[in-house]
Design a protein around this motif. Structure first.
Motif, mmCIF file in Angstrom:
data_model
loop_
_atom_site.group_PDB
_atom_site.id
_atom_site.type_symbol
_atom_site.label_atom_id
_atom_site.label_comp_id
_atom_site.label_asym_id
_atom_site.label_seq_id
_atom_site.Cartn_x
_atom_site.Cartn_y
_atom_site.Cartn_z
ATOM 1 N N ARG A 1 49.604 37.589 34.833
ATOM 2 C CA ARG A 1 48.172 37.745 35.044
ATOM 3 C C ARG A 1 47.367 37.182 33.858
ATOM 4 O O ARG A 1 46.274 36.654 34.054
ATOM 5 N N CYS B 1 47.030 33.518 34.330
ATOM 6 C CA CYS B 1 46.100 33.268 35.433
ATOM 7 C C CYS B 1 44.654 33.498 34.997
ATOM 8 O O CYS B 1 43.758 32.686 35.287
ATOM 9 N N PHE B 2 44.421 34.605 34.298
ATOM 10 C CA PHE B 2 43.073 34.924 33.817
ATOM 11 C C PHE B 2 42.579 33.817 32.891
ATOM 12 O O PHE B 2 41.432 33.348 33.011
ATOM 13 N N ILE C 1 42.078 30.355 34.945
ATOM 14 C CA ILE C 1 40.924 30.392 35.850
ATOM 15 C C ILE C 1 39.619 30.321 35.067
ATOM 16 O O ILE C 1 38.722 29.525 35.369
ATOM 17 N N THR C 2 39.504 31.158 34.041
ATOM 18 C CA THR C 2 38.250 31.216 33.285
ATOM 19 C C THR C 2 37.997 29.925 32.529
ATOM 20 O O THR C 2 36.851 29.445 32.463
ATOM 21 N N PRO D 1 37.514 32.489 28.056
ATOM 22 C CA PRO D 1 38.523 33.433 28.554
ATOM 23 C C PRO D 1 38.654 34.688 27.712
ATOM 24 O O PRO D 1 38.714 35.803 28.264
ATOM 25 N N TYR E 1 37.684 38.426 28.995
ATOM 26 C CA TYR E 1 38.693 39.497 29.008
ATOM 27 C C TYR E 1 38.226 40.691 28.187
ATOM 28 O O TYR E 1 38.392 41.852 28.609
ATOM 29 N N THR F 1 39.862 46.327 40.218
ATOM 30 C CA THR F 1 39.454 45.100 40.904
ATOM 31 C C THR F 1 38.202 45.307 41.748
ATOM 32 O O THR F 1 37.836 44.427 42.530
ATOM 33 N N SER G 1 34.590 33.359 37.804
ATOM 34 C CA SER G 1 35.937 33.602 37.276
ATOM 35 C C SER G 1 36.531 34.889 37.838
ATOM 36 O O SER G 1 37.702 34.924 38.253
ATOM 37 N N TYR H 1 39.800 35.659 40.015
ATOM 38 C CA TYR H 1 40.916 36.406 39.426
ATOM 39 C C TYR H 1 41.187 37.735 40.119
ATOM 40 O O TYR H 1 42.352 38.071 40.384
ATOM 41 N N LEU I 1 43.205 37.682 43.232
ATOM 42 C CA LEU I 1 44.573 37.323 42.870
ATOM 43 C C LEU I 1 45.318 38.533 42.324
ATOM 44 O O LEU I 1 46.488 38.764 42.651
ATOM 45 N N ASP I 2 44.646 39.325 41.503
ATOM 46 C CA ASP I 2 45.239 40.549 40.974
ATOM 47 C C ASP I 2 45.637 41.479 42.114
ATOM 48 O O ASP I 2 46.722 42.073 42.101
#
Length: 269
Positions: free
Chosen positions: A36, A39-40, A43-44, A90, A94, A130, A191, A195, A198-199
């Motif tokens: 993850r 991916c995070f 994507i960002t 990113p 986060y 999420t 973003s 994400y 996907l999570d």
């Protein structure tokens, strides 16, 4: 070899960016796992780069601004966008995500920390982490920290960042246009809209423990690390009004976060 050399030069020129990046990778891997985390990050970064690429040509979504190219040949650029600039999004998103989790995740009880201070035990349910409340609050934290970052970055020639960009028409907030902050909210929204589904598809697995207080606090620590770094630079170059404004913006946020962590401000479970 030329790209490798530019990457190494970028690290040497912007070590603080890569320190924050390393902190993000460590903190995120503890909370959501490496799959993850990558991916995070990916994507960002892609969303941020495309938005910056677009804004320097169309003014959307950040408004019109231009990179000076003053460090071309010294650090890596992709098109006309400095690699390190899009790389910052990113870890900032986060860190903002962790701030929102600290306020919204359900908790079961309090526990003694290493310093004998009772703090809450945060759970990490998939539906909560999420959901829309987390998304909206993350975007707010993400945009708010740029209220501190961008005005001081705009004056980069007064410190070690250098004058790397400018707005053709100075904005109303210490020279920064309001459109810039709207652009940050757009990057955060796009973003997270990519994400978080996907999570959900990856399932519940992600956190190493059912209680995630420490990993979430690592992300919050990253947020405050970036904040303190930028406020320190702000006061260092003598921008007292800008720095004081930033302190007063985050003072109530910090108090509320402390109340939440000590169990005085419970989230709805």
């Amino acid at each position: 070899m030329e790209y490798l050399s530019l990457i190494l030069n970028t690290i040497v020129l912007r070590p603080y960016v890569f320190i924050f990046l390393a902190a993000f990778l460590f903190a995120a891997s503890r909370l959501i796992g490496w799959r993850r985390t990558i991916c995070f990050w990916g994507i960002t970064y892609v969303v941020a780069f495309l938005c910056e690429f677009s804004s320097t040509r169309t003014g959307i979504p950040f408004g019109w601004y231009h990179y000076t190219g003053s460090t071309a040949g010294q650090e890596l650029y992709i098109a006309d966008v400095p690699f390190m600039d899009s790389l910052s999004f990113p870890f900032l998103l986060y860190a903002s995500y962790c701030m929102s989790l600290a306020f919204i995740l359900p908790s079961t009880s309090t526990q003694k920390s290493r310093w004998s201070v009772p703090i809450i035990r945060l759970e990490f349910p998939l539906t909560t982490r999420t959901g829309w409340p987390v998304m909206v609050l993350t975007i707010l934290f993400f945009t708010f920290i740029d209220i501190i970052i961008d005005p001081i970055a705009l004056q980069g020639e007064r410190w070690f960042l250098g004058r790397i960009y400018y707005y053709p028409e100075p904005g109303t907030h210490f020279g920064v246009p309001i459109a810039n902050y709207i652009g940050w909210a757009v990057v955060g929204l796009l973003s997270l809209r990519a994400y978080l589904p996907l999570d959900r598809r990856l399932g519940q697995a992600g956190a190493a423990s059912p209680h995630v207080t420490l990993p979430v606090l690592l992300g919050c620590g990253l947020y405050y690390g970036v904040l303190i770094f930028n406020l320190a630079v702000t006061f260092w170059i003598g921008e007292l009004l800008l720095g004081t404004t930033g302190v007063f913006i985050y003072l109530p946020v910090t108090v509320l976060l402390a109340l939440r962590l000590f169990g005085y401000l419970p989230a709805k479970s």
